[in-house]
Design an enzyme around this catalytic site. Sequence first.
Site, PDB file in Angstrom:
ATOM      1  N   SER A  36     -64.624  82.883 -86.133  1.00  0.00           N
ATOM      2  CA  SER A  36     -65.620  83.609 -85.338  1.00  0.00           C
ATOM      3  C   SER A  36     -65.102  83.801 -83.923  1.00  0.00           C
ATOM      4  O   SER A  36     -64.233  83.061 -83.464  1.00  0.00           O
ATOM      5  CB  SER A  36     -66.940  82.839 -85.327  1.00  0.00           C
ATOM      6  OG  SER A  36     -66.721  81.477 -85.000  1.00  0.00           O
ATOM      7  N   GLU A  56     -66.182  84.622 -79.789  1.00  0.00           N
ATOM      8  CA  GLU A  56     -67.284  84.533 -78.830  1.00  0.00           C
ATOM      9  C   GLU A  56     -67.087  85.495 -77.668  1.00  0.00           C
ATOM     10  O   GLU A  56     -65.985  85.610 -77.141  1.00  0.00           O
ATOM     11  CB  GLU A  56     -67.353  83.088 -78.313  1.00  0.00           C
ATOM     12  CG  GLU A  56     -68.462  82.867 -77.298  1.00  0.00           C
ATOM     13  CD  GLU A  56     -68.622  81.395 -76.960  1.00  0.00           C
ATOM     14  OE1 GLU A  56     -68.689  80.553 -77.871  1.00  0.00           O
ATOM     15  OE2 GLU A  56     -68.677  81.086 -75.760  1.00  0.00           O
ATOM     16  N   ASP A  81     -77.581  74.936 -69.728  1.00  0.00           N
ATOM     17  CA  ASP A  81     -77.568  74.187 -68.477  1.00  0.00           C
ATOM     18  C   ASP A  81     -78.531  74.851 -67.513  1.00  0.00           C
ATOM     19  O   ASP A  81     -78.590  76.070 -67.438  1.00  0.00           O
ATOM     20  CB  ASP A  81     -76.161  74.166 -67.878  1.00  0.00           C
ATOM     21  CG  ASP A  81     -75.246  73.256 -68.686  1.00  0.00           C
ATOM     22  OD1 ASP A  81     -75.691  72.149 -69.037  1.00  0.00           O
ATOM     23  OD2 ASP A  81     -74.110  73.677 -68.984  1.00  0.00           O
ATOM     24  N   PHE A 135     -63.173  76.214 -65.679  1.00  0.00           N
ATOM     25  CA  PHE A 135     -64.033  76.004 -66.857  1.00  0.00           C
ATOM     26  C   PHE A 135     -64.024  74.532 -67.248  1.00  0.00           C
ATOM     27  O   PHE A 135     -65.055  73.967 -67.596  1.00  0.00           O
ATOM     28  CB  PHE A 135     -63.516  76.787 -68.072  1.00  0.00           C
ATOM     29  CG  PHE A 135     -63.648  78.275 -67.968  1.00  0.00           C
ATOM     30  CD1 PHE A 135     -64.671  78.861 -67.241  1.00  0.00           C
ATOM     31  CD2 PHE A 135     -62.751  79.110 -68.633  1.00  0.00           C
ATOM     32  CE1 PHE A 135     -64.784  80.241 -67.151  1.00  0.00           C
ATOM     33  CE2 PHE A 135     -62.856  80.490 -68.558  1.00  0.00           C
ATOM     34  CZ  PHE A 135     -63.874  81.047 -67.812  1.00  0.00           C
ATOM     35  N   HIS A 155     -63.287  78.859 -83.944  1.00  0.00           N
ATOM     36  CA  HIS A 155     -64.179  79.723 -83.150  1.00  0.00           C
ATOM     37  C   HIS A 155     -63.466  79.987 -81.828  1.00  0.00           C
ATOM     38  O   HIS A 155     -63.208  79.056 -81.066  1.00  0.00           O
ATOM     39  CB  HIS A 155     -65.510  78.995 -82.910  1.00  0.00           C
ATOM     40  CG  HIS A 155     -66.461  79.731 -81.995  1.00  0.00           C
ATOM     41  ND1 HIS A 155     -67.314  80.716 -82.436  1.00  0.00           N
ATOM     42  CD2 HIS A 155     -66.704  79.609 -80.666  1.00  0.00           C
ATOM     43  CE1 HIS A 155     -68.044  81.169 -81.423  1.00  0.00           C
ATOM     44  NE2 HIS A 155     -67.684  80.519 -80.329  1.00  0.00           N
TER      45      HIS A 155
HETATM   46  P1  FAD Z   1     -77.864  68.850 -76.309  1.00  0.00           P
HETATM   47  O1  FAD Z   1     -77.399  68.726 -77.694  1.00  0.00           O
HETATM   48  O2  FAD Z   1     -79.336  68.831 -76.062  1.00  0.00           O
HETATM   49  O3  FAD Z   1     -77.156  67.667 -75.482  1.00  0.00           O
HETATM   50  C1  FAD Z   1     -77.191  67.650 -74.060  1.00  0.00           C
HETATM   51  C2  FAD Z   1     -77.032  66.208 -73.554  1.00  0.00           C
HETATM   52  O4  FAD Z   1     -78.227  65.488 -73.814  1.00  0.00           O
HETATM   53  C3  FAD Z   1     -75.915  65.399 -74.220  1.00  0.00           C
HETATM   54  O5  FAD Z   1     -75.399  64.534 -73.250  1.00  0.00           O
HETATM   55  C4  FAD Z   1     -76.644  64.609 -75.313  1.00  0.00           C
HETATM   56  O6  FAD Z   1     -75.985  63.389 -75.618  1.00  0.00           O
HETATM   57  C5  FAD Z   1     -77.991  64.369 -74.670  1.00  0.00           C
HETATM   58  N1  FAD Z   1     -79.071  64.399 -75.664  1.00  0.00           N
HETATM   59  C6  FAD Z   1     -79.239  65.277 -76.677  1.00  0.00           C
HETATM   60  N2  FAD Z   1     -80.362  65.044 -77.369  1.00  0.00           N
HETATM   61  C7  FAD Z   1     -80.928  63.977 -76.783  1.00  0.00           C
HETATM   62  C8  FAD Z   1     -82.131  63.251 -77.028  1.00  0.00           C
HETATM   63  N3  FAD Z   1     -82.956  63.628 -78.024  1.00  0.00           N
HETATM   64  N4  FAD Z   1     -82.406  62.192 -76.213  1.00  0.00           N
HETATM   65  C9  FAD Z   1     -81.580  61.848 -75.202  1.00  0.00           C
HETATM   66  N5  FAD Z   1     -80.435  62.499 -74.918  1.00  0.00           N
HETATM   67  C10 FAD Z   1     -80.117  63.560 -75.692  1.00  0.00           C
HETATM   68  N6  FAD Z   1     -74.169  77.236 -72.203  1.00  0.00           N
HETATM   69  C11 FAD Z   1     -74.824  78.319 -71.787  1.00  0.00           C
HETATM   70  O7  FAD Z   1     -75.499  78.258 -70.738  1.00  0.00           O
HETATM   71  N7  FAD Z   1     -74.780  79.494 -72.494  1.00  0.00           N
HETATM   72  C12 FAD Z   1     -74.084  79.602 -73.651  1.00  0.00           C
HETATM   73  O8  FAD Z   1     -74.090  80.661 -74.277  1.00  0.00           O
HETATM   74  C13 FAD Z   1     -73.367  78.468 -74.123  1.00  0.00           C
HETATM   75  N8  FAD Z   1     -72.644  78.498 -75.275  1.00  0.00           N
HETATM   76  C14 FAD Z   1     -72.000  77.367 -75.723  1.00  0.00           C
HETATM   77  C15 FAD Z   1     -71.320  77.414 -76.947  1.00  0.00           C
HETATM   78  C16 FAD Z   1     -70.677  76.274 -77.452  1.00  0.00           C
HETATM   79  C17 FAD Z   1     -69.971  76.360 -78.793  1.00  0.00           C
HETATM   80  C18 FAD Z   1     -70.679  75.068 -76.701  1.00  0.00           C
HETATM   81  C19 FAD Z   1     -69.961  73.851 -77.197  1.00  0.00           C
HETATM   82  C20 FAD Z   1     -71.364  75.019 -75.477  1.00  0.00           C
HETATM   83  C21 FAD Z   1     -72.033  76.152 -74.977  1.00  0.00           C
HETATM   84  N9  FAD Z   1     -72.755  76.140 -73.775  1.00  0.00           N
HETATM   85  C22 FAD Z   1     -73.434  77.273 -73.350  1.00  0.00           C
HETATM   86  C23 FAD Z   1     -72.804  74.914 -72.946  1.00  0.00           C
HETATM   87  C24 FAD Z   1     -74.058  74.053 -73.291  1.00  0.00           C
HETATM   88  O9  FAD Z   1     -75.240  74.773 -73.073  1.00  0.00           O
HETATM   89  C25 FAD Z   1     -74.010  72.847 -72.367  1.00  0.00           C
HETATM   90  O10 FAD Z   1     -72.928  72.002 -72.730  1.00  0.00           O
HETATM   91  C26 FAD Z   1     -75.316  72.051 -72.308  1.00  0.00           C
HETATM   92  O11 FAD Z   1     -75.185  71.081 -71.239  1.00  0.00           O
HETATM   93  C27 FAD Z   1     -75.621  71.242 -73.550  1.00  0.00           C
HETATM   94  O12 FAD Z   1     -76.133  72.017 -74.538  1.00  0.00           O
HETATM   95  P2  FAD Z   1     -76.345  71.340 -76.013  1.00  0.00           P
HETATM   96  O13 FAD Z   1     -77.047  72.330 -76.829  1.00  0.00           O
HETATM   97  O14 FAD Z   1     -75.085  70.771 -76.502  1.00  0.00           O
HETATM   98  O15 FAD Z   1     -77.355  70.154 -75.577  1.00  0.00           O
END
Ligand code: FAD
Length: 269
Positions: free
Chosen positions: A10, A12, A92, A199, A249
Amino acid sequence: MTRSVERIFSFEFFPPATPEGVAKLRATREQLAQLRPRFFSVTFGAGGSTRDRTLAAVVEIQASGQRAAPHISCIATYRQHGIGHLVALRGDLPSGSADVGEFRYANELVEFIREETGDAFHVEVAAYPEYHPQARTPHEDLANFKRKIDAGANSAITQYFFNAEGYYHFVDQARAAGVGVPIVPGIMPILSFSKLARFSDACGAEIPRWIRRKLESFGDDASSIRAFGLDVVTRLCDDLLAHGAPGLHFYTLNQASLTKIIWERLKLS
Ligand code: FAD
C-alpha cells in the site's frame, strides 16, 4: 525471481493543499497505480484540520477505480462515499490544545466504528515497533496495541523504522500476546537527511547512527543521499519480506520515484 503480489502493498499520501499539489498527486497516483497496490491511504492533519482535503483525495482515488483508505480520527462521511477501508488513529493534538476530542485513544475509536458500522469497514491501526513516544513502558504499549486489535481492527501498519530486528521482536511479542492480524511494516524512502531527521524527531523513529553519519557526510550531495537511501531501504524491505513480513506500506510523501525504484529492485512485479 518474481515475488507474488499476494502480500499487502500500500502507498500513503498526504492531502495536497494547492491545485498544483492536487495535480502532482494525481500524476503520482497514476504512476503508482501501475504497481497494483492493495490500497492507497491518505493522512489527516492534526485535530482533523485537513478533513475536507483528505475526503477530496480519497474520493478522487476511489473514483479512479483504486481502493482508498483515509486515515481518520472520526468516521465522518466516508461510508456514504463508498469507502470501505480505514486507518483508525488517535492522531496528535495541535500543540497548545487541551481538547482531547471524542476519543482519548485509538482503541475507543475502533470500538466506536465497530459499534456504529459493524463490519462495514476494514480497519487498520498503527503499531510502533520502537514504541510510541508517549508510551510509559514497552509492555504497556504492546498491551495498548492489543486493545486496538481486540476492539476489532483487521490489520496494522507500523511506524517506519530502519532496524528490522525491532520489528521482528515486536511481531514476536504481539503473536505471543495473542495478536494474529497482519502487522505490515511502514517504509520511509529517504529523500533528504533534514526531512528524515525532522520526521524522526517528531515521531520517535530511530535513525541508526551509521545511517545518520553517512547521510550527514553527504551534505548537499542529493544524488549520493538518494543512492545510499535507496540501497539502505531496499535492503531493509528485502530482509523484511524474506523474514515473512505480510507486505509493505510506503510513506510515499506524494512522490512516486523512490517507491517505484525500490519496488523494481525488489522485483515486486
Ligand atoms: P493510540 O493507539 O491511542 O496510542 C497512543 C498512546 O497512548 C500510546 O503511547 C499508547 O501506548 C497509549 N495508549 C493507547 N491506548 C491506551 C489506553 N487505553 N490507556 C492508556 N494508554 C493508552 N497522525 C496524524 O495526525 N495523521 C495521520 O494521518 C497519521 N497517520 C499515521 C499512520 C501510521 C501508519 C502511523 C504509524 C501513525 C500515523 N499518525 C498520523 C501518527 C499517530 O496519529 C500518532 O503516533 C499518535 O500519537 C498515536 O496515534 P495511535 O492511533 O497510534 O494512538
